[in-house]
Design an enzyme around this catalytic site. Sequence first.
Site, mmCIF file in Angstrom:
data_model
loop_
_atom_site.group_PDB
_atom_site.id
_atom_site.type_symbol
_atom_site.label_atom_id
_atom_site.label_comp_id
_atom_site.label_asym_id
_atom_site.label_seq_id
_atom_site.Cartn_x
_atom_site.Cartn_y
_atom_site.Cartn_z
ATOM 1 N N TRP A 1 10.245 34.846 19.083
ATOM 2 C CA TRP A 1 9.787 36.129 19.630
ATOM 3 C C TRP A 1 9.989 37.254 18.625
ATOM 4 O O TRP A 1 9.217 38.212 18.586
ATOM 5 C CB TRP A 1 10.564 36.438 20.916
ATOM 6 C CG TRP A 1 10.331 37.815 21.459
ATOM 7 C CD1 TRP A 1 9.350 38.215 22.307
ATOM 8 C CD2 TRP A 1 11.102 38.997 21.177
ATOM 9 N NE1 TRP A 1 9.463 39.555 22.584
ATOM 10 C CE2 TRP A 1 10.527 40.062 21.901
ATOM 11 C CE3 TRP A 1 12.223 39.247 20.390
ATOM 12 C CZ2 TRP A 1 11.029 41.352 21.855
ATOM 13 C CZ3 TRP A 1 12.738 40.535 20.339
ATOM 14 C CH2 TRP A 1 12.133 41.570 21.073
ATOM 15 N N HIS A 2 11.015 37.125 17.769
ATOM 16 C CA HIS A 2 11.349 38.204 16.841
ATOM 17 C C HIS A 2 10.323 38.390 15.721
ATOM 18 O O HIS A 2 10.291 39.456 15.100
ATOM 19 C CB HIS A 2 12.725 37.964 16.218
ATOM 20 C CG HIS A 2 13.863 38.384 17.092
ATOM 21 N ND1 HIS A 2 14.319 37.621 18.131
ATOM 22 C CD2 HIS A 2 14.633 39.504 17.079
ATOM 23 C CE1 HIS A 2 15.320 38.238 18.723
ATOM 24 N NE2 HIS A 2 15.524 39.383 18.124
ATOM 25 N N GLY A 3 9.526 37.409 15.447
ATOM 26 C CA GLY A 3 8.563 37.603 14.369
ATOM 27 C C GLY A 3 7.652 36.408 14.183
ATOM 28 O O GLY A 3 8.011 35.275 14.529
#
Length: 475
Positions: free
Chosen positions: A324-326
């Site tokens: 989800w972070h990147g």
Amino acid sequence: MLFNSWPFVFLTLAALFVYYLPSLKRWQTYTLLAFSFVFYAYDSPWLLLLLLASALLNGLASYGAMEKGRPRAYATCGVILNLLLLALFKYGGLLANSFMDTSDGIGHFLCTIPLPLGISFYTFSGISLVVDAYRGKLDQATTQGITLREHLRRTFLYIVFFPKLLAGPIAKSREFFDDIKPKHLKDINFAFAFKSLVVGYFLKMVVADNLKDFTFWMAYPYFELRGTGSLLLMLFGYTMQIFADFAGYSLIAIGVASLFGYQLPTNFHFPYISSSFREFWKRWHITLSQFLMEYLYFSLGGNRKGKARTYLNLLLTMMLGGLWHGAAWSFLVWGTFHGLCLVIERAVCGKRRYCVSLGKSPAAERASHLLSVILVFTLVSFGWLLFVLPNFADAVHYVQCIVTNYGKVALIDPKLMPIAIYSLPVIIYHLLYYYRQTTFIQKYILRFDYVFYGLMLFLILTNSGSANSFVYFQF
């Protein structure tokens, strides 16, 4: 529009003026919507259409999920469409580069799709709303017999509310909806707003924005020419920087929201004093941790299906949380790393207070706690390398240089020593909380806290680094 910019200051002041005008009090929600649209459209006007489409989608899906008939179908469609939207705009390029020919056709098209600011956050907000509506967690007193128009008005405000729009905190819909009511200037806690804004801007503009000029040298290939001490110092500096940057953003968002009468949840709670990874994720990006726990980990079965399944659920939750972070495989590796740490910690340490156990005497307890904090902090810090160096090979090479550059290059470059100075406020910030109950802190610090807020305000005006986007805007 950056929080640390004059356009944002002017927009917020203008919004507050219009918001509290007695003649426009009944239009407060629409005032916030209008200024939120301006805020988001400031840099990329056409991406506002995607935001509006997302808000409309979640409004219709959540309304259907509350109604009798086919609520499960509405909820399922709402969640799937949210995930498809996120997958297309955030991960389309990653999938195309990994598995498709990007010279033309669909692969090329996916690589040209821009990453809309805040899409991860407003998509998760939408999922929260749809699922809460389906589970009946929205306040029945305020949703019973509500019209579609009224529900859409509240949904749009929840999704696009500008203080939390781009990087959270991720407010739960059931809590935010309860807060949508007429606001009065006399009810605003200005002391809380002032303190949140001063600390937030200080962490971002004085600490994070100054540290970034030194941690810049962590990029490949610059780090190859640095000594072991310099590499470790820069890694330490980035650990301080990413906390100051994101915790600063969250505090600014909380402070601005409170001026409009809305209470956003706490997002950071002194994470670098954590003595376990479990504790770390209760203190770092708290709203994301709670979201993943409630809407993913529990949905997978949580810890209700035996140890092996619990470990698998933990690992899958952190892997997806990392991704989800990147849109890079290194973030999946980062999530997997944290997931494995949580699994190993749970398997080896069990319910022990500290993983490092030196005995049960008071002295041994203190030593165990300190060593546990150092261990968790060290592992978390090395994990941040995957944020600085999204290319996994570069991150591995950085660690290799820490070992191989010893004795080949000057241990520490004196030009990097300001890292220690700009990191000091973060260290003091955590220590003040840890020792908050001591007589010295109570008598000499908390009683004269206005002095420290004045000092931070002075440093914001005189010693801010060059303006820079927030780290989590890329997510």
